[in-house]
Motif scaffolding. Structure first.
Motif, PDB file in Angstrom:
ATOM      1  N   LEU A 126       0.831  -1.211   0.000  1.00 42.31           N
ATOM      2  CA  LEU A 126       0.000   0.000   0.000  1.00 42.31           C
ATOM      3  C   LEU A 126       0.863   1.258   0.000  1.00 42.31           C
ATOM      4  CD1 LEU A 126      -2.784  -1.099   2.523  1.00 42.31           C
ATOM      5  CD2 LEU A 126      -3.010  -0.843   0.042  1.00 42.31           C
ATOM      6  N   THR A 127       1.980   1.213   0.763  1.00 40.70           N
ATOM      7  CA  THR A 127       2.872   2.394   0.805  1.00 40.70           C
ATOM      8  C   THR A 127       3.468   2.671  -0.562  1.00 40.70           C
ATOM      9  OG1 THR A 127       3.419   1.955   3.130  1.00 40.70           O
ATOM     10  CG2 THR A 127       4.950   3.339   1.879  1.00 40.70           C
ATOM     11  N   ALA A 128       3.865   1.632  -1.260  1.00 39.28           N
ATOM     12  CA  ALA A 128       4.404   1.800  -2.599  1.00 39.28           C
ATOM     13  C   ALA A 128       3.358   2.357  -3.534  1.00 39.28           C
ATOM     14  CB  ALA A 128       4.934   0.464  -3.117  1.00 39.28           C
ATOM     15  N   LEU A 163       1.017   6.875  -6.449  1.00 39.56           N
ATOM     16  CA  LEU A 163      -0.078   7.811  -6.695  1.00 39.56           C
ATOM     17  C   LEU A 163       0.385   9.261  -6.444  1.00 39.56           C
ATOM     18  CD1 LEU A 163      -3.075   5.873  -5.081  1.00 39.56           C
ATOM     19  CD2 LEU A 163      -2.680   6.291  -7.513  1.00 39.56           C
ATOM     20  N   ASN A 164       1.158   9.444  -5.373  1.00 42.06           N
ATOM     21  CA  ASN A 164       1.656  10.810  -5.098  1.00 42.06           C
ATOM     22  C   ASN A 164       2.530  11.326  -6.233  1.00 42.06           C
ATOM     23  OD1 ASN A 164       0.370  11.042  -2.621  1.00 42.06           O
ATOM     24  ND2 ASN A 164       2.092  10.132  -1.474  1.00 42.06           N
ATOM     25  N   LYS A 165       3.410  10.455  -6.753  1.00 38.73           N
ATOM     26  CA  LYS A 165       4.222  10.865  -7.886  1.00 38.73           C
ATOM     27  C   LYS A 165       3.376  11.212  -9.091  1.00 38.73           C
ATOM     28  CE  LYS A 165       8.365   8.242  -6.636  1.00 38.73           C
ATOM     29  NZ  LYS A 165       9.292   7.163  -7.050  1.00 38.73           N
ATOM     30  N   SER A 166       2.325  10.375  -9.285  1.00 39.88           N
ATOM     31  CA  SER A 166       1.444  10.652 -10.420  1.00 39.88           C
ATOM     32  C   SER A 166       0.734  11.980 -10.247  1.00 39.88           C
ATOM     33  CB  SER A 166       0.430   9.505 -10.564  1.00 39.88           C
ATOM     34  OG  SER A 166      -0.453   9.764 -11.624  1.00 39.88           O
ATOM     35  N   ILE A 167       0.257  12.207  -8.998  1.00 40.19           N
ATOM     36  CA  ILE A 167      -0.418  13.500  -8.731  1.00 40.19           C
ATOM     37  C   ILE A 167       0.525  14.658  -8.944  1.00 40.19           C
ATOM     38  CG2 ILE A 167      -1.449  14.882  -6.890  1.00 40.19           C
ATOM     39  CD1 ILE A 167      -2.612  12.251  -5.762  1.00 40.19           C
ATOM     40  N   ALA A 168       1.780  14.538  -8.414  1.00 40.38           N
ATOM     41  CA  ALA A 168       2.765  15.615  -8.586  1.00 40.38           C
ATOM     42  C   ALA A 168       3.061  15.842 -10.050  1.00 40.38           C
ATOM     43  CB  ALA A 168       4.054  15.279  -7.829  1.00 40.38           C
ATOM     44  N   SER A 169       3.135  14.769 -10.811  1.00 39.55           N
ATOM     45  CA  SER A 169       3.399  14.913 -12.238  1.00 39.55           C
ATOM     46  C   SER A 169       2.256  15.621 -12.926  1.00 39.55           C
ATOM     47  CB  SER A 169       3.629  13.527 -12.844  1.00 39.55           C
ATOM     48  OG  SER A 169       3.805  13.634 -14.239  1.00 39.55           O
ATOM     49  N   HIS A 170       1.007  15.253 -12.527  1.00 41.51           N
ATOM     50  CA  HIS A 170      -0.159  15.929 -13.116  1.00 41.51           C
ATOM     51  C   HIS A 170      -0.177  17.415 -12.731  1.00 41.51           C
ATOM     52  CE1 HIS A 170      -2.080  12.517 -15.010  1.00 41.51           C
ATOM     53  NE2 HIS A 170      -1.971  11.766 -13.890  1.00 41.51           N
ATOM     54  N   GLN A 171       0.178  17.725 -11.456  1.00 41.67           N
ATOM     55  CA  GLN A 171       0.196  19.136 -11.052  1.00 41.67           C
ATOM     56  C   GLN A 171       1.253  19.923 -11.827  1.00 41.67           C
ATOM     57  OE1 GLN A 171       0.818  18.987  -6.854  1.00 41.67           O
ATOM     58  NE2 GLN A 171      -1.360  18.534  -6.359  1.00 41.67           N
TER      59      GLN A 171
END
Length: 377
Positions: free
Chosen positions: A47-49, A54-62
């Motif tokens: 889950l942590t991975a 997901l956080n990386k994906s969100i940061a990339s989208h931002q």
């Protein structure tokens, strides 16, 4: 031994109570819990991975969103710049080729000038207000009794001041005119005195080391605060002349030359300034003179007596102890008698009138009290 027995008893009880089975159950439960804990830890890691992904994906989208927003703003700004460039080109066309930067500088200068003028205006308005207040105060003062008729008084004082200034100007002109006249008079009299001194010296002095003597005057001017207050001081000195050379007599001549120069200068001064006052007095004129100069002095005095014989108020008084000098005067037939001063038996001074033909003693009937003198009137 007792302790060992007690331990055996405890072991028997432990087995009888079934504690060993409970221990096995606990161990199996522990293993199950450990297995379950490992499973949960594995799930947590997964889950942590996933969360990190997901956080990386969100940061990339931002980041992409920001890039897209920046790209949109860039395009908008380019459009705005193109619009402003068109407007600037249109304005430059309207300006007719004027220097835009120069216009900006001129605008800045005009703005600064406007601010400066505003500051000066504010200062002037404050000054004007202050002057109006002063004017009102002066007007109130003028209505008091102290300034009643001040214009008439001011006119009178102004007339007095101007009159005084005009008088001072006239006095200054008169002063300079009088000063020039005095200077000319002084120069004329000095020339006349030196001519008489030269004539008497050449007649009297028998030496060959001095041709003549002259009086020199050095002028020292001290100026005060005002232009008129100039004080002129004359420093007189006697010089002896030999050819074209001049030297001060002070400290360079003998005692006889000093006496002779003093007598000649006094005679010249009397001849120049004392025409109406014809009394000339000489006290011991032959002191420190040699025989030749005594004789020449007697001849000069004889000539002076002959020249002044027709002057009614002329009187020559000579006080001397030198009977030889008196005899020389008698040879000129210019002197008729003399007075001799003597003390009588009681110690009182007596004056005897004697003829020059009898120098040995007074004649009868010629005695009278008074001062000793020789003379011809």
């Amino acid at each position: 031994m007792v302790l060992l027995s007690h331990v055996c008893v405890l072991c028997v009880r432990y087995v009888e109570q079934g504690r060993n089975k409970a221990l096995e159950q606990c161990n199996s439960r522990k293993q199950e819990i450990e297995r379950r804990s490992q499973e949960l830890e594995r799930q947590r890691l997964e889950l942590t991975a996933a969360v990190q992904k997901l956080n990386k994906s969100i940061a990339s989208h931002q980041l992409k969103e920001r890039e897209m927003a920046d790209n949109v703003r860039l395009r908008q700004m380019k459009v705005e710049i193109e619009k402003l460039d068109r407007q600037a080109a249109e304005l430059r066309g309207r300006l007719g080729g004027l220097d835009y930067n120069g216009v900006l500088r001129e605008e800045k200068r005009l703005q600064d000038e406007r601010e400066r003028l505003r500051a000066e205006r504010a200062h002037a308005e404050g000054r004007l207000k202050q002057l109006r207040e002063q004017l009102q105060g002066y007007q109130r003062d003028l209505r008091t009794d102290l300034y009643h008729g001040v214009e008439d008084r001011h006119r009178d004082k102004l007339i007095a001041v101007k009159t005084t200034e005009m008088a001072a100007g006239d006095l200054e002109k008169y002063y300079y005119a009088l000063d020039r006249a005095v200077m000319r008079f002084h120069a004329m009299k000095m020339k006349e005195i030196n001519e008489i001194v030269k004539e008497l010296w050449m007649k009297t002095y028998r030496g060959g080391d001095i041709d003549t003597i002259e009086i020199r005057s050095d002028v020292d001017e001290e100026t005060g605060g005002a232009s008129v207050s100039m004080r002129r001081t004359y420093n007189y000195r006697v010089v002896m002349v030999k050819g074209t050379n001049e030297l001060d007599m002070r400290g360079r001549c003998s005692a006889g030359q000093k006496v002779l120069a003093s007598i000649i200068i006094r005679l010249a001064l009397a001849e120049t300034f004392c025409v109406n006052c014809g009394v000339i007095a000489l006290d011991e004129p032959t002191s420190n003179l040699d025989q030749d100069n005594i004789e020449s002095l007697a001849d000069a005095l004889s000539d002076l007596i002959k020249e002044r014989r027709k002057q009614k108020n002329f009187q020559l008084i000579v006080i001397t102890h030198d009977e030889t000098f008196l005899t020389m005067l008698a040879r000129s037939e210019s002197v008729e008698y003399y007075y001799r001063v003597k003390k009588d038996d009681s110690g009182c001074s007596k004056v005897f009138r004697n003829c020059l033909k009898g120098l040995d003693g007074p004649t009868a009937g010629d005695r009278r009290d008074g001062l000793s003198a020789t003379g011809r009137r």
